[in-house]
Design a protein around this motif. Sequence first.
Motif, PDB file in Angstrom:
ATOM      1  N   THR A   1       0.815  -0.775  -0.014  1.00  0.00           N
ATOM      2  CA  THR A   1       0.470   0.189  -0.053  1.00  0.00           C
ATOM      3  C   THR A   1       0.923   0.992  -0.014  1.00  0.00           C
ATOM      4  O   THR A   1       0.878   2.568  -1.011  1.00  0.00           O
ATOM      5  CB  THR A   1      -0.861   0.150   1.621  1.00  0.00           C
ATOM      6  N   THR A   2       2.351   1.391   1.052  1.00  0.00           N
ATOM      7  CA  THR A   2       3.104   1.936   0.676  1.00  0.00           C
ATOM      8  C   THR A   2       3.445   2.524  -0.594  1.00  0.00           C
ATOM      9  O   THR A   2       3.362   3.695  -0.855  1.00  0.00           O
ATOM     10  CB  THR A   2       4.369   2.368   1.876  1.00  0.00           C
ATOM     11  N   ALA A   3       4.325   1.543  -0.939  1.00  0.00           N
ATOM     12  CA  ALA A   3       4.707   1.562  -2.263  1.00  0.00           C
ATOM     13  C   ALA A   3       3.640   2.771  -4.065  1.00  0.00           C
ATOM     14  O   ALA A   3       3.379   3.365  -4.280  1.00  0.00           O
ATOM     15  CB  ALA A   3       5.157   0.310  -2.800  1.00  0.00           C
ATOM     16  N   ARG A   4       1.801   1.381  -3.462  1.00  0.00           N
ATOM     17  CA  ARG A   4       0.798   1.822  -4.696  1.00  0.00           C
ATOM     18  C   ARG A   4       1.296   3.786  -4.254  1.00  0.00           C
ATOM     19  O   ARG A   4       0.301   4.215  -5.163  1.00  0.00           O
ATOM     20  CB  ARG A   4       0.048   1.518  -4.003  1.00  0.00           C
ATOM     21  N   CYS A   5       0.900   3.746  -2.810  1.00  0.00           N
ATOM     22  CA  CYS A   5       0.610   5.652  -3.041  1.00  0.00           C
ATOM     23  C   CYS A   5       1.738   7.025  -2.906  1.00  0.00           C
ATOM     24  O   CYS A   5       1.661   7.526  -3.603  1.00  0.00           O
ATOM     25  CB  CYS A   5       0.328   5.606  -0.872  1.00  0.00           C
ATOM     26  N   VAL A   6       3.012   5.846  -3.393  1.00  0.00           N
ATOM     27  CA  VAL A   6       4.103   6.360  -4.127  1.00  0.00           C
ATOM     28  C   VAL A   6       4.077   6.753  -4.987  1.00  0.00           C
ATOM     29  O   VAL A   6       3.995   7.817  -5.586  1.00  0.00           O
ATOM     30  CB  VAL A   6       5.512   6.126  -2.880  1.00  0.00           C
ATOM     31  N   ILE A   7       3.462   5.582  -6.025  1.00  0.00           N
ATOM     32  CA  ILE A   7       2.614   6.078  -7.325  1.00  0.00           C
ATOM     33  C   ILE A   7       2.103   6.397  -7.663  1.00  0.00           C
ATOM     34  O   ILE A   7       1.306   6.717  -8.805  1.00  0.00           O
ATOM     35  CB  ILE A   7       3.692   5.318  -8.633  1.00  0.00           C
ATOM     36  N   ARG A   8       0.756   6.801  -6.851  1.00  0.00           N
ATOM     37  CA  ARG A   8      -0.295   7.631  -6.802  1.00  0.00           C
ATOM     38  C   ARG A   8      -1.185   6.392  -7.888  1.00  0.00           C
ATOM     39  O   ARG A   8      -1.714   6.859  -8.371  1.00  0.00           O
ATOM     40  CB  ARG A   8      -0.469   8.800  -7.409  1.00  0.00           C
TER      41      ARG A   8
END
Lengths: 352, 377, 351
Positions: free
Chosen positions: A64-71
């Motif tokens: 989830t963190t990674a997907r938030c980073v790349i939006r």
Amino acid sequence: MAAETQPADRRLLEVKDLRKLFPFSRGLIRRVRGEVKAVDGVSFHVNEGETLGLVGETGCGKTTTARCVIRAIDPTSGQVLFRTQDGPVVDMAALQGGHLRAVRREMQMIFQDPFSSLNPRMTLFDLVSEPLYNYRVGNRREREDRVAELLRLVGLRPEFMRRFPHAFSGGQRQRIGIARALALNPRLILADEPVSALDVSVQAQVLNLLKGLQAQLGLTYLFVAHDLSVVRHISNRVVVMYVGKVVESAPTRRLFTAPKHPYTEALLSAVPVADPRARAQRIVLRGDAPNPADPPTGCYFHPRCSYAADVCRTDTPVPREISPGHVVACHRAQDLELKGVHQLGASKHDGS
Amino acid sequence: MSELGIAERASEAEERVYLAPQWLLMWWRFRKHRVAVFSAIVLALFYTVALAAEFLATSDPGLPAAKRSLLPPQRVHFFDGWRPTLPYVYAFSGARDPVSFKMVYEVDKSEKIPLRLFARGFEYRFLRLIRTDRHLIGVGGDHRAEDVISFLGADEQGRDIWSRLMIATRLSLSLGLVGVILSMTIGIVLGGVSGYFGGIVDTAIQRLIEVLISIPGIPLWLTMAAALPQDWTVIQVYFAITIILSLIGWTGMARAVRGRFLALRTEDFVTAARLSGAGQIRTMFRHMLPSFYSHIIASATLAVPGMILAETSLSFLGLGMRPPAISYGVMLQQAQKIQTVALAPWVLVPAIPVIVVVLAFNFMGDGIRDAADPYGQ
Amino acid sequence: MQQTHTASSRAAPEAPPALLSVRDLATHFPVDEGNVVAVDGVSFDLYEGQTLGIVGESGCGKSVTALSIMMALSRPGRIVKGEILYRPRGQDPGPDEVIDLAALKPDGKEMRAIRGAEIGYIFQEPMTAFSPVHTVGNQLIEAIRLHRDVDGKEAKSLAIELLRQVEVPLAEQRLDAYSWELSGGLRQRVMIATVMASNPRVLIADEPTTALDVTTQAQILDLMRSLQQQSGMAIIMITHDLGVIAEMADYVAVMYLGKVVENAPVDDIFHAPKHPYTKALLRSIPKITEAEEELATIAGTVPHAYSRPEGCLFHPRCPEFMAGTCDARTPPPLPVSPGHHVSCFLYGDGG
């Protein structure tokens, strides 16, 4: 490792207090009954040219963190500061529409599942050239040349351009995914468990490829994984997450040899070592990780922690930097003597 | 830098598979489904009939003739004694029984009437374009096909059932197809909008669907069909009936499309497309739609028989197509009277193509559905 | 067959008769596109109280081997050759009294008496093994009553006891839970309890921890070890994870494309591997204890199921390939040290 000595201005990505809450509802009328704190105040940074490993177990919020980073998904709050090619630092978390699209060009993602992440109805050319097409880079001819170059770069033959993904094995498909991610010359690659679906021999090929590409193209990786051996192999620094929070972050060697958080110690201890002579008494954690919808009070790890003191049950530990680049969120970080991989019974590999 | 992780050389057969796009993979899988392939051939024949209906008819399908009322099916002879010969039929004559007032027919074995290919008959326009009077089968000389040919007998009004069946095939089969295309279009658009945008739009469309499917279908059709003005032309009624049938039919399609969209939205390859800069329209049409149009074709195929049956039922009850239109249902209206069925069971013949077509569509739909996802394994 | 004598040449001082001996087993899947040779002449022995690790990459036939032993192959798979010799319960003294499972009817009475009751099987994803509409307690009790002659009340207390044995916390309450309410680790524990209900003599574990996190995996492996110590059952541990193998196995069979290429005590496999494939596999895994610059890899990819190479199956990828030998004949298993067999021409040609 080089990353340990890099000054702060080499930061390519800085995540500050990132949160992602998923409201959940129950019952017929779908009233919101609570929130799952998938990512709960996560902060870390990635230096240019390094690989940051983001590790943790299922449900810890690393993906989830990674997907938030790349939006790919929108964070609930927090900042995702990215230094763009042209210089200015932008907050990915606040960008919209065309601005987001422009910045995202410098950030690409490699997916875990090489089967579901490639559209089976598109040829290799269509797949790899899609980012080029979307950003209107070159004409068809030029795109073809670029795709051929990319395929060679990841170790596939350009003649395969007209084939469909079903012609390829898992490892080859992962190479296709990497070629696609590289098409726009991104600076940051988010790799979400890129080798966990692959067999060991293929995994080694892909890891070598990723390392080689990094050296060749000066890429920066945010590498999400659950396999600590892989993370040790590829990362310069490692961030360990537990139930939506960062519990420890440190340069790789330091984290593996001198962990300061009891959870990190347990995690390292649990990894089976490929050496029957290294069978040792492992630290076996009791129970399961808590439900992020209903976490315990104080330190989330305290119910499973064998070092837990009274303060752990009541107060949430604050991340503190206990030595340069080594941040730990544990009340007892200073007074515990924890074991790293070498003391955990893993004998030195004899290299036979 | 890294060794090539590539299978050295692919054989020609493998290469063919590697280069095969989805439709080809689907075709290879569909081909294995024998029954489905057979059904597809049957349906192709039926639709050929629909196109060339007048050419295949022998008599003017609308022409009543009291002297042929309930004429029984006629035998076509291929042998003269034991000698094979060109097909011929015997002439017949009919007379009204003075007691029962029924027509009684007698075969006149003395007169053989040879059948001819590409014979002249009633005038029509082939494919609505070419004016002609040629028919596949007819009689030569000074006979009129209407007087001497009756392969499947005649109905109460003395109209030739074979010829009417040809024309009915066109109407019934095309109505099923048009109806499904219509309901599919509505279904895909509303289902797609519902699934892609979500939120209030989705809720509104879902509630609408729920209301629509909670209404009992047959009474709704009946009411709407009964409300059609009596003076409408065949074409007007045709489209009205199509629309009535699709109004209910689209809901299932919309739900299927919405479900697919919701599932696809979180698929990795859709996320990948989005992250590589694809806009909404491209994501939808290049990535999402192609990954389930095969399923849509399969469900559409499976929906056609429902439409055909619905039309047949409505027309049978006198509320769908009505004379002078000719459809399977209209023809079967004749079978409403038990006396007629007892006296002239051949008026039931139109039920046979209905059954065959419905079965063929179902089998073919099964085959398409099984082949629809060639990437399953 | 050389390998038939593996048993007698084992390191153990006086080798007891094997509990389960697989001899030259071959399982094929004839499909439209061709004949998939999933298992191609596999032989090994399993002894009481011991763990045999079967390791290999996907498609090497390790799972199909296990399903063949269970006689639970899905269509169109079938055993075309070989024996699965099993020494059933209560006949321990007589080494000759063995049953060839491969000759039994898959759904016959005899096989059903062995499958589940004497040979237990645990899956990678225990979710699929449970029905979502019955509580795990009911399913556990059903398993107990199938194998033991007890009434409902006794079965229930046995179920609680079993759950305690597999260290499920709050065992009584868990009886009323549904499988989807449990975490992956707990589900695997309940699965193991269900299998242990019949007190099996052989436990086949097919990637039992692959779907689990490392800390949970450590718990489950711990549990399996302690259950083995208590009951003396034999375990066949099927996994792709060399770490799990090193941790659990007493001896190891390395599989490649349906064949056992190397068969040895666990220490030999990790410290004196002989087969080039085993060596390459060991070199290709990143080690948690050290940081290496580049990992060794195996050239090329696993060949497609329909196009198996001639001769030694590994020759197209082998760094020590000898032209004219490796691509011409199939290497037979050769003994290189006690209990250690390797199928490779580097160690002789077997003729």
